[in-house]
Motif scaffolding. Structure first.
Motif, PDB file in Angstrom:
ATOM      1  N   LEU A 174       3.035 -90.835 -11.932  1.00 46.68           N
ATOM      2  CA  LEU A 174       1.958 -90.099 -11.885  1.00 46.68           C
ATOM      3  C   LEU A 174       1.988 -88.715 -12.671  1.00 46.68           C
ATOM      4  O   LEU A 174       1.237 -88.392 -13.704  1.00 46.68           O
ATOM      5  CB  LEU A 174       1.802 -89.464 -10.546  1.00 46.68           C
ATOM      6  CG  LEU A 174       0.469 -88.464 -10.294  1.00 46.68           C
ATOM      7  CD1 LEU A 174      -0.855 -88.875 -10.633  1.00 46.68           C
ATOM      8  CD2 LEU A 174       0.603 -87.779  -8.906  1.00 46.68           C
ATOM      9  N   LEU A 175       3.285 -88.141 -12.477  1.00 46.75           N
ATOM     10  CA  LEU A 175       3.378 -86.856 -13.309  1.00 46.75           C
ATOM     11  C   LEU A 175       3.531 -86.995 -14.679  1.00 46.75           C
ATOM     12  O   LEU A 175       3.011 -85.989 -15.334  1.00 46.75           O
ATOM     13  CB  LEU A 175       4.874 -86.009 -12.579  1.00 46.75           C
ATOM     14  CG  LEU A 175       4.719 -85.767 -11.042  1.00 46.75           C
ATOM     15  CD1 LEU A 175       6.054 -85.347 -10.935  1.00 46.75           C
ATOM     16  CD2 LEU A 175       3.594 -84.898 -10.691  1.00 46.75           C
ATOM     17  N   GLU A 176       3.847 -87.940 -15.223  1.00 50.85           N
ATOM     18  CA  GLU A 176       3.955 -88.328 -16.578  1.00 50.85           C
ATOM     19  C   GLU A 176       2.629 -88.021 -17.416  1.00 50.85           C
ATOM     20  O   GLU A 176       2.547 -87.829 -18.519  1.00 50.85           O
ATOM     21  CB  GLU A 176       4.518 -89.447 -16.783  1.00 50.85           C
ATOM     22  CG  GLU A 176       3.952 -90.624 -16.320  1.00 50.85           C
ATOM     23  CD  GLU A 176       4.943 -91.600 -15.723  1.00 50.85           C
ATOM     24  OE1 GLU A 176       4.541 -93.078 -15.976  1.00 50.85           O
ATOM     25  OE2 GLU A 176       5.937 -91.401 -15.294  1.00 50.85           O
ATOM     26  N   VAL A 177       1.411 -88.209 -16.822  1.00 55.47           N
ATOM     27  CA  VAL A 177       0.347 -88.401 -17.365  1.00 55.47           C
ATOM     28  C   VAL A 177      -0.593 -87.333 -16.893  1.00 55.47           C
ATOM     29  O   VAL A 177      -1.988 -87.114 -17.015  1.00 55.47           O
ATOM     30  CB  VAL A 177      -0.376 -89.703 -17.055  1.00 55.47           C
ATOM     31  CG1 VAL A 177       0.222 -90.639 -17.797  1.00 55.47           C
ATOM     32  CG2 VAL A 177      -0.574 -90.086 -15.606  1.00 55.47           C
ATOM     33  N   LEU A 178      -0.072 -86.252 -16.380  1.00 57.67           N
ATOM     34  CA  LEU A 178      -1.029 -85.079 -15.874  1.00 57.67           C
ATOM     35  C   LEU A 178      -1.080 -84.104 -16.925  1.00 57.67           C
ATOM     36  O   LEU A 178      -1.401 -82.887 -16.591  1.00 57.67           O
ATOM     37  CB  LEU A 178      -0.486 -84.451 -14.525  1.00 57.67           C
ATOM     38  CG  LEU A 178      -0.563 -85.485 -13.484  1.00 57.67           C
ATOM     39  CD1 LEU A 178      -0.157 -84.713 -12.100  1.00 57.67           C
ATOM     40  CD2 LEU A 178      -1.860 -86.114 -13.216  1.00 57.67           C
ATOM     41  N   ALA A 223      -3.096 -90.985 -26.981  1.00 54.12           N
ATOM     42  CA  ALA A 223      -4.045 -89.961 -27.658  1.00 54.12           C
ATOM     43  C   ALA A 223      -5.473 -90.370 -27.438  1.00 54.12           C
ATOM     44  O   ALA A 223      -6.479 -89.551 -27.530  1.00 54.12           O
ATOM     45  CB  ALA A 223      -3.627 -89.591 -28.919  1.00 54.12           C
ATOM     46  N   SER A 224      -5.895 -91.732 -27.384  1.00 59.37           N
ATOM     47  CA  SER A 224      -7.204 -92.082 -27.245  1.00 59.37           C
ATOM     48  C   SER A 224      -7.525 -92.465 -25.975  1.00 59.37           C
ATOM     49  O   SER A 224      -8.814 -93.035 -25.824  1.00 59.37           O
ATOM     50  CB  SER A 224      -7.341 -93.591 -28.056  1.00 59.37           C
ATOM     51  OG  SER A 224      -6.728 -94.713 -27.346  1.00 59.37           O
ATOM     52  N   THR A 225      -6.854 -92.021 -24.867  1.00 58.14           N
ATOM     53  CA  THR A 225      -7.245 -92.309 -23.515  1.00 58.14           C
ATOM     54  C   THR A 225      -7.638 -90.862 -23.037  1.00 58.14           C
ATOM     55  O   THR A 225      -7.262 -89.749 -23.446  1.00 58.14           O
ATOM     56  CB  THR A 225      -6.084 -92.881 -22.874  1.00 58.14           C
ATOM     57  OG1 THR A 225      -5.119 -91.879 -22.602  1.00 58.14           O
ATOM     58  CG2 THR A 225      -5.694 -93.915 -23.585  1.00 58.14           C
ATOM     59  N   ASN A 229      -2.066 -86.584 -23.161  1.00 57.95           N
ATOM     60  CA  ASN A 229      -0.691 -85.662 -23.236  1.00 57.95           C
ATOM     61  C   ASN A 229       0.310 -86.231 -22.212  1.00 57.95           C
ATOM     62  O   ASN A 229       0.038 -86.183 -21.020  1.00 57.95           O
ATOM     63  CB  ASN A 229      -0.915 -84.359 -22.855  1.00 57.95           C
ATOM     64  CG  ASN A 229      -1.803 -83.523 -24.065  1.00 57.95           C
ATOM     65  OD1 ASN A 229      -1.617 -83.855 -25.003  1.00 57.95           O
ATOM     66  ND2 ASN A 229      -2.911 -82.983 -23.281  1.00 57.95           N
ATOM     67  N   VAL A 230       1.293 -87.195 -22.520  1.00 58.46           N
ATOM     68  CA  VAL A 230       2.199 -87.748 -21.607  1.00 58.46           C
ATOM     69  C   VAL A 230       3.413 -87.075 -22.020  1.00 58.46           C
ATOM     70  O   VAL A 230       3.814 -86.273 -22.967  1.00 58.46           O
ATOM     71  CB  VAL A 230       2.314 -89.324 -22.128  1.00 58.46           C
ATOM     72  CG1 VAL A 230       1.244 -89.933 -21.804  1.00 58.46           C
ATOM     73  CG2 VAL A 230       2.801 -89.344 -23.569  1.00 58.46           C
ATOM     74  N   ARG A 231       4.212 -87.130 -20.893  1.00 58.32           N
ATOM     75  CA  ARG A 231       5.438 -86.321 -20.633  1.00 58.32           C
ATOM     76  C   ARG A 231       6.689 -87.358 -20.348  1.00 58.32           C
ATOM     77  O   ARG A 231       6.843 -88.141 -19.612  1.00 58.32           O
ATOM     78  CB  ARG A 231       5.316 -85.362 -19.599  1.00 58.32           C
ATOM     79  CG  ARG A 231       6.668 -84.653 -19.292  1.00 58.32           C
ATOM     80  CD  ARG A 231       6.298 -83.666 -18.025  1.00 58.32           C
ATOM     81  NE  ARG A 231       5.463 -82.602 -18.320  1.00 58.32           N
ATOM     82  CZ  ARG A 231       4.297 -82.557 -17.521  1.00 58.32           C
ATOM     83  NH1 ARG A 231       3.737 -83.470 -16.587  1.00 58.32           N
ATOM     84  NH2 ARG A 231       3.312 -81.583 -17.685  1.00 58.32           N
ATOM     85  N   PHE A 232       7.832 -87.102 -21.055  1.00 58.31           N
ATOM     86  CA  PHE A 232       9.067 -87.744 -20.776  1.00 58.31           C
ATOM     87  C   PHE A 232      10.173 -86.583 -20.185  1.00 58.31           C
ATOM     88  O   PHE A 232      10.079 -85.340 -20.817  1.00 58.31           O
ATOM     89  CB  PHE A 232       9.587 -88.519 -21.979  1.00 58.31           C
ATOM     90  CG  PHE A 232       9.150 -89.665 -22.584  1.00 58.31           C
ATOM     91  CD1 PHE A 232       9.691 -90.764 -22.252  1.00 58.31           C
ATOM     92  CD2 PHE A 232       7.876 -89.606 -23.142  1.00 58.31           C
ATOM     93  CE1 PHE A 232       8.964 -91.855 -22.679  1.00 58.31           C
ATOM     94  CE2 PHE A 232       7.031 -90.366 -23.787  1.00 58.31           C
ATOM     95  CZ  PHE A 232       7.365 -91.927 -23.462  1.00 58.31           C
TER      96      PHE A 232
END
Length: 286
Positions: A174-178, A223-225, A229-232
């Protein structure tokens, strides 16, 4: 508190979502469901998932490995929670229903377990309500996990779960896509609502086997969704997210190495490119 559950089934009308759903843009929840073999997705979601797999030379199975390893970890973590006597679950960003859902696992071991699913994606919520209609002690709430005050006040959460007793808060993939939300502050807000003995179930993307080129390809696809902003994260960053919790053994490890049911090689565990951890809240105020 004992909620006024009525039929104890998933709430709200079962009418399919209409104009608010963007059929032309891939969505991470529907893509994730597709990778797990679910049917609640559109062609644009399937195309995006397959396009991404094709765009990461040398690691074409990463997306599938990531999704399946997260789902397997979720099952092991839920069973661990039940073994600790926890019978309440708040599943944040629960996604599109597929095999191995939280209520299936928890209620198999404790028929009285209660599960509040929360997701913001309308297709995910609609299909969850269809699937769970008539299921006891389960609710589905459409809400944004980034807004804990709204989530915790929602009837499907507040009337089902008793936060004076231990609750398992699930934040799996979850947190990776917030986006720009501070995960430390977000998890702290949910932690403050929980009683001692509560549990945090957490997984998060990290760069274990992916090359920088593959990470760039993933970011370009995302970027097209609606979640561009995704997080590692690093292991040390996850320790900050889990502040206030005591990590259960074996601590923060690759997904497949968290209490596996069979031996998993280091090479295989790295393919999912995600960490997993389960924390126990000994003192809700520290």
């Amino acid at each position: 508190m004992e909620g006024n559950h009525g039929s104890d089934a998933a709430r709200c009308a079962d009418q399919p979502p209409t104009g608010e759903v963007d059929h032309s843009t891939p969505n991470i929840a529907r893509m994730y469901g597709y990778l797990l073999g679910g049917a609640a997705n559109f062609e644009v979601d399937r195309d995006a998932a397959e396009e991404f797999n094709a765009s990461v030379p040398g690691n074409v199975e990463w997306a599938y490995s990531h999704a399946r390893s997260n789902r397997a970890f979720l099952g092991r973590a839920v069973r661990y929670c039940v073994s600790r006597g926890i019978d309440q679950f708040l599943d944040l960003g629960s996604g599109v229903p597929t095999k191995g859902n939280v209520h299936e696992i928890a209620q198999q071991h404790d028929p009285h377990a209660r599960v509040a699913y929360v997701d913001v994606e309308p297709i995910a919520v609609h299909h969850a309500r269809q699937l769970l209609d008539g299921h006891s002690r389960v609710t589905v709430t459409r809400a944004d996990a980034r807004k804990p005050d709204q989530v915790l006040a929602a009837s499907g959460v507040a009337e089902l779960l008793d936060f004076t007793r231990p609750v398992a808060v699930l934040a799996v993939a979850l947190l990776e896509v917030l986006g720009e939300v501070d995960p430390v502050e977000l998890i702290a807000a949910y932690r403050e609502a929980c009683a001692p003995g509560s549990v945090l179930v957490l997984s998060h993307m990290t760069q274990l086997s992916l090359t920088d080129e593959q990470v760039d390809a993933f970011r370009a696809m995302m970027a097209s969704t609606p979640t561009p902003n995704v997080r590692f994260v690093s292991r040390e960053q996850l320790d900050l997210v889990g502040a206030g919790y005591q990590w259960a053994e074996p601590g923060v490890v690759p997904l497949d190495h968290w209490r596996p049911e069979r031996a998993v090689s280091d090479e295989q565990a790295r393919r999912a490119n995600s960490y997993a951890a389960v924390g126990v809240l000994e003192d809700a105020r520290r």
